[in-house]
Design an enzyme around this catalytic site. Structure first.
Site, PDB file in Angstrom:
ATOM      1  N   ARG A 129       0.848  -1.265  -0.086  1.00 50.35           N
ATOM      2  CA  ARG A 129       0.079   0.017  -0.005  1.00 50.35           C
ATOM      3  C   ARG A 129       0.850   1.129  -0.055  1.00 50.35           C
ATOM      4  NH1 ARG A 129      -5.205  -2.308   3.690  1.00 50.35           N
ATOM      5  NH2 ARG A 129      -6.649  -2.682   2.074  1.00 50.35           N
ATOM      6  N   LYS A 147     -15.338 -13.689   8.320  1.00 52.38           N
ATOM      7  CA  LYS A 147     -16.628 -13.119   8.934  1.00 52.38           C
ATOM      8  C   LYS A 147     -17.546 -13.277   7.612  1.00 52.38           C
ATOM      9  CE  LYS A 147     -17.220 -10.371  12.774  1.00 52.38           C
ATOM     10  NZ  LYS A 147     -17.510  -9.032  13.188  1.00 52.38           N
ATOM     11  N   GLY A 152      -6.723  -6.583   1.207  1.00 48.05           N
ATOM     12  CA  GLY A 152      -5.364  -6.394   1.798  1.00 48.05           C
ATOM     13  C   GLY A 152      -4.599  -7.547   2.295  1.00 48.05           C
ATOM     14  N   GLY A 209     -13.151  -4.839   1.386  1.00 46.57           N
ATOM     15  CA  GLY A 209     -14.636  -4.724   1.270  1.00 46.57           C
ATOM     16  C   GLY A 209     -15.099  -3.759   0.333  1.00 46.57           C
TER      17      GLY A 209
HETATM   18  C1  3PG Z   1      -8.933  -2.180   4.626  1.00 45.23           C
HETATM   19  O1  3PG Z   1      -7.724  -3.025   4.766  1.00 45.23           O
HETATM   20  O2  3PG Z   1      -9.831  -3.094   4.176  1.00 45.23           O
HETATM   21  C2  3PG Z   1      -8.921  -0.929   4.304  1.00 45.23           C
HETATM   22  O3  3PG Z   1      -7.895  -0.124   4.959  1.00 45.23           O
HETATM   23  C3  3PG Z   1     -10.364  -0.653   5.326  1.00 45.23           C
HETATM   24  O4  3PG Z   1      -9.992  -0.804   6.406  1.00 45.23           O
HETATM   25  P1  3PG Z   1     -11.367  -1.137   7.220  1.00 45.23           P
HETATM   26  O5  3PG Z   1     -12.125  -2.430   7.001  1.00 45.23           O
HETATM   27  O6  3PG Z   1     -10.872  -0.944   8.699  1.00 45.23           O
HETATM   28  O7  3PG Z   1     -12.411   0.193   6.912  1.00 45.23           O
END
Ligand code: 3PG
Ligand code: MG
Length: 396
Positions: free
Chosen positions: A38, A200, A355, A378
């Site tokens: 990233r 999840k 990620g 997400g």
């Molecule tokens: C991720 O790692 O998916 C993004 O940085 C968003 O993080 P979050 O799901 O904690 O909002």
């Protein structure tokens, strides 16, 4: 429909203050960065803004500290790394979001950078607080969201901040992600297979239910699959499992039947007595009471490889196992290799996101050919689902 406003590369930004929202949410272990993807992706644009002599205020979150200062989730390691990589003065701001930081932003010299400590140390960030957003907005003349992976969050530095800055744009990384995913969605060829991993199921129910409508196969791996095994009344031992997932699964199966989409779950797996342990291979019907399921097994890998061979499009999010321990990385790596091979040789359309998935692939050291690798998890899934993401809507 109105379009997203992208940052015009020829804009004169000399001397102007830019609030840049990026995603530097990198995996840390004992305050050491485990995967630099990233950061590496953010660096070229940051360097470009520096070269053009703007004054840059960088905002990112790290983990989910829940509005509390937690030294384990400090951006200090990220700051140190950026300092090494950037040929300019970079300052780390650890105070409150008030006049002090506003003055600091106004005193930046051309080409200098101010990194704000983990924005989620403030509860107002996740609450999308107006007043807080206004203060963040006052730090810049221009706001750029270059964090596609956070754009599904209705949070201050992504969403409400846009009300308080006159000029707002999407950055080049966000643009690249959207163009790539759009092109995959537009050009996708049947049969489509989705591989969904991670832990999840409750957070992915709506995306799974939606993907079922256009996919021929949904393969469930990772800890998420444990819920399906438990649903079938199999012993899952001490494996990670979510309470009350039976209703969710019932719904998923009903939608799958309606749309004639096959749901594939593992029929063998690798277990251990601890996360640090060695792998023992088991049939999913013979898990023992003190076993933890940590990866898919060889038979399941073979089944998945065959499905990949018979697919023309693959969308994948979430690792197949606990890849942090190399004894349980085989499932994830085998899937990755097979997808890569077919993308190369059989023009499979492949898009991977998340990620964890990205860091699993980096950890494996495999050189992969993929149609698109998204750093977003997400956000990637919600975008695929066709949702209007709050962070993107405000950029239109
Ligand atoms: C991720 O790692 O998916 C993004 O940085 C968003 O993080 P979050 O799901 O904690 O909002
Ligand atoms: Mg995540």
């Amino acid at each position: 429909m109105s379009r997203i406003k992208y940052f015009p590369q020829n804009l004169n930004i000399k001397g102007r203050r830019i609030v840049l929202r990026v995603d530097l949410n990198v995996p840390l272990k004992n305050k050491k960065i485990q995967d630099f993807t990233r950061i590496s992706l953010v660096l070229p644009f940051l360097k470009n803004l520096i070269k053009k002599k703007s004054k840059i205020i960088v905002i990112t979150h790290l983990g989910r500290p829940g509005g509390i200062r937690d030294s384990c989730l400090s951006l200090l390691p990220v700051y140190k790394y950026l300092k090494e990589q950037l040929n300019t003065n970079i300052y780390f701001y650890t105070g409150k979001i008030n006049d002090e930081i506003k003055i600091k932003s106004l005193h930046l010299k051309e080409g200098e950078v101010l990194l704000i400590e983990n924005i989620r140390f403030f509860k107002e960030e996740t609450e999308n607080d107006e007043n807080f957003s206004k203060k963040l907005g006052e730090l810049g003349d221009i706001y750029i969201n270059d964090a596609f992976s956070c754009s599904h969050r209705r949070q201050a530095s992504i969403h409400s901040i846009t009300k308080f800055v006159k000029e707002i744009y999407a950055g080049p990384l966000l643009k690249k992600e959207i163009k790539a995913i759009d092109s995959v969605v537009k050009n996708k060829k049947d049969p489509v297979t989705c591989i969904i991993g991670g832990s999840k199921i409750s957070t992915k129910i709506s995306v799974i239910s939606n993907l079922i409508k256009s996919a021929s196969n949904i393969i469930i791996v990772g800890a998420m699959a444990n819920n399906f095994l438990a649903y079938n009344n199999y012993e899952v031992g001490k494996s990670l499992i979510e309470k009350n997932s039976n209703d969710i699964i019932k719904k998923i199966l009903a939608v799958a039947e309606k749309y004639k989409c096959k749901i594939i779950i593992p029929n063998d797996c690798l277990v251990s007595k601890s996360f640090e342990g060695k792998a023992i291979s088991r049939d999913t019907k013979s898990i023992e009471k003190d076993d933890i399921i940590l990866d898919i097994g060889p038979k399941t890998i073979k089944i998945i490889e065959d499905i990949i061979d018979n697919s023309n499009t693959i969308m994948w999010n979430g690792p197949a196992g606990y890849f942090e321990n190399k004894n349980f990385a085989l499932g994830t790596n085998s899937i990755a290799q097979k997808i890569s091979e077919n993308t190369d040789k059989k023009s499979l359309i492949s898009v991977l996101g998340g990620g964890d998935t990205v860091s699993a692939i980096n950890k494996s050291g495999l050189k992969l050919s993929l149609t698109h690798l998204s750093t977003a998890g997400g956000a990637f899934l919600e975008y695929l689902e066709g949702k209007d993401l709050p962070g993107l809507r405000v950029l239109k």
